[in-house]
Design a protein around this motif. Structure first.
Motif, PDB file in Angstrom:
ATOM      1  N   ALA A 132      -7.465  -8.576   5.949  1.00 52.94           N
ATOM      2  CA  ALA A 132      -8.075  -7.316   5.515  1.00 52.94           C
ATOM      3  C   ALA A 132      -8.407  -6.422   6.701  1.00 52.94           C
ATOM      4  N   ALA A 133      -8.964  -6.997   7.750  1.00 55.43           N
ATOM      5  CA  ALA A 133      -9.335  -6.206   8.922  1.00 55.43           C
ATOM      6  C   ALA A 133      -8.113  -5.585   9.591  1.00 55.43           C
TER       7      ALA A 133
ATOM      8  N   GLY B  72     -10.016   6.865   3.824  1.00 58.81           N
ATOM      9  CA  GLY B  72      -8.814   6.105   3.524  1.00 58.81           C
ATOM     10  C   GLY B  72      -8.924   5.260   2.264  1.00 58.81           C
ATOM     11  N   THR B  73      -7.992   4.335   2.134  1.00 64.27           N
ATOM     12  CA  THR B  73      -7.949   3.419   0.993  1.00 64.27           C
ATOM     13  C   THR B  73      -8.892   2.250   1.254  1.00 64.27           C
TER      14      THR B  73
ATOM     15  N   ILE C  29      -3.863   1.069   8.386  1.00 68.27           N
ATOM     16  CA  ILE C  29      -3.753   2.218   7.469  1.00 68.27           C
ATOM     17  C   ILE C  29      -4.867   3.237   7.683  1.00 68.27           C
ATOM     18  N   GLY C  30      -5.675   3.013   8.724  1.00 66.18           N
ATOM     19  CA  GLY C  30      -6.711   3.972   9.070  1.00 66.18           C
ATOM     20  C   GLY C  30      -7.812   4.078   8.041  1.00 66.18           C
ATOM     21  N   SER C  31      -8.210   2.945   7.476  1.00 68.17           N
ATOM     22  CA  SER C  31      -9.202   2.941   6.407  1.00 68.17           C
ATOM     23  C   SER C  31     -10.441   2.144   6.790  1.00 68.17           C
ATOM     24  N   GLY C  32     -11.506   2.358   6.024  1.00 70.77           N
ATOM     25  CA  GLY C  32     -12.705   1.563   6.183  1.00 70.77           C
ATOM     26  C   GLY C  32     -12.566   0.230   5.477  1.00 70.77           C
ATOM     27  N   ILE C  33     -13.387  -0.729   5.901  1.00 70.32           N
ATOM     28  CA  ILE C  33     -13.349  -2.065   5.312  1.00 70.32           C
ATOM     29  C   ILE C  33     -14.761  -2.511   4.948  1.00 70.32           C
TER      30      ILE C  33
ATOM     31  N   VAL D 192       0.847  -1.206   0.000  1.00 68.88           N
ATOM     32  CA  VAL D 192       0.000   0.000   0.000  1.00 68.88           C
ATOM     33  C   VAL D 192       0.874   1.244   0.000  1.00 68.88           C
ATOM     34  N   ALA D 193       1.922   1.237   0.809  1.00 69.59           N
ATOM     35  CA  ALA D 193       2.825   2.383   0.877  1.00 69.59           C
ATOM     36  C   ALA D 193       3.557   2.598  -0.447  1.00 69.59           C
TER      37      ALA D 193
END
Length: 320
Positions: free
Chosen positions: A100-101, A145-146, A107-111, A80-81
């Motif tokens: 995934a979780a 987020g991503t 990365i501070g994102s939603g899932i 991702v980075a």
């Protein structure tokens, strides 16, 4: 076009079908970049390129085999980075959802889990989900987020779309948590020669109406004639007639095959939750009022001990 990371599920370089489905979906929202980890990772490149991967990021280390989950999360975080993708797609297996979780948290994102379809949207990928025990279909988008999205097997037809598939080494630094849970032993699962339940294109299941472990041979014979996986309802599993690993339902495995054949299954909501997204559903039940008939595309009111052997014989005859 933005790049989309696809986590590759493979066994020593042999890519499993759900990953190829992810590549098909990824092409709808960007350019697929595959992430292949562990033994044989580089051997995945040809299959991934054939199905649309513009790049294949690979990394092999003993940690992937010796420790659970976290090394793979470390690698995906590094990917991702490196790529700054529009989304990260992961197969909706038990391990996939845990990876995934953990990644989304890092990365501070939603899932979004258990998506059954993906499409491009003005503000990012839009996922289709079947929710509340498959009673509703929703369109969902990650707002922060991503997006990290897990996708159910059999949600998309595999489509070849040759791409460059350039292999690049991924630089990974393992975190302190990577070695926290060590694998101390492995016991190979006894092979039945049938497809994996959650990935099978056809599933034949038996329920309370099978009336005994010895009678599951009828269900297995039909499954084998179709090259299908065998499932069971919770009632059949609780009675000890079939292994828990084959249970379909809210407390078992969720399946979404092209064809689902339910035999002697009443259609309780907990079972429906695990198979309601199947493309075509057929039921055999002697109770004309069974709730399963509210759900099916084709229903047979009859005794499964009469119907199923005849169906198996007819299929075998037509196969010649």
């Amino acid at each position: 076009m933005a790049e989309v990371l696809v986590y590759v599920d493979h066994v020593d370089g042999a890519v499993r079908k759900p990953t190829l489905e992810l590549l098909t979906l990824a092409r709808r929202i960007g350019e697929p970049v595959a992430v292949a980890l562990g033994s044989g990772a580089e051997n995945t490149a040809a299959a991934l390129a054939e199905h649309g991967a513009v790049k294949v990021l690979t990394h092999d280390a003993s940690e992937y085999a010796d420790y659970l989950v976290v090394p793979k999360v470390d690698a995906l975080q590094a990917a991702v980075a490196a790529v700054s993708p529009a989304a990260v797609l992961v197969p909706s297996s038990a391990e996939g959802k845990e990876i995934a979780a953990r990644l989304a948290l890092r990365i501070g994102s939603g899932i979004i889990t258990d998506a059954v379809d993906l499409e491009a949207g003005d503000e990012g990928p839009v996922a289709t989900q079947s929710v509340f025990a498959a009673s509703f279909t929703t369109k969902t988008r990650v707002s922060k987020g991503t997006p990290v999205i897990t996708v159910k097997p059999n949600s998309a037809a595999v489509e070849a779309a040759p791409a460059a598939g350039a292999v690049e080494a991924l630089a990974v630094t393992f975190s302190a948590q990577a070695t926290g849970t060590k694998v101390t032993g492995r016991t190979p699962r006894e092979s039945t020669g049938r497809p994996e339940l959650t990935e099978a294109a056809i599933v034949v299941s038996g329920g309370r109406g099978v009336n005994g472990a010895e009678n599951f041979a009828i269900i297995e014979a039909l499954a084998d004639s179709l090259g299908a996986a065998v499932g069971a309802s919770r009632a059949a599993v609780d009675a000890g007639w079939y292994p828990h690993t084959n249970q379909v339902g809210q407390t078992g495995k969720s399946v979404s095959p092209q064809l689902y054949i339910a035999n002697g299954i009443s259609g309780a909501i907990q079972h429906r939750a695990g198979m309601q997204t199947s493309k075509t559903i057929v039921a055999v039940n002697k109770d004309a009022e069974a709730p399963i008939f509210d759900l099916v595309d084709y229903g047979v009111v009859g005794d499964l001990f009469d119907v199923v052997p005849q169906l198996t014989e007819e299929i075998n005859t037509r196969k010649g």
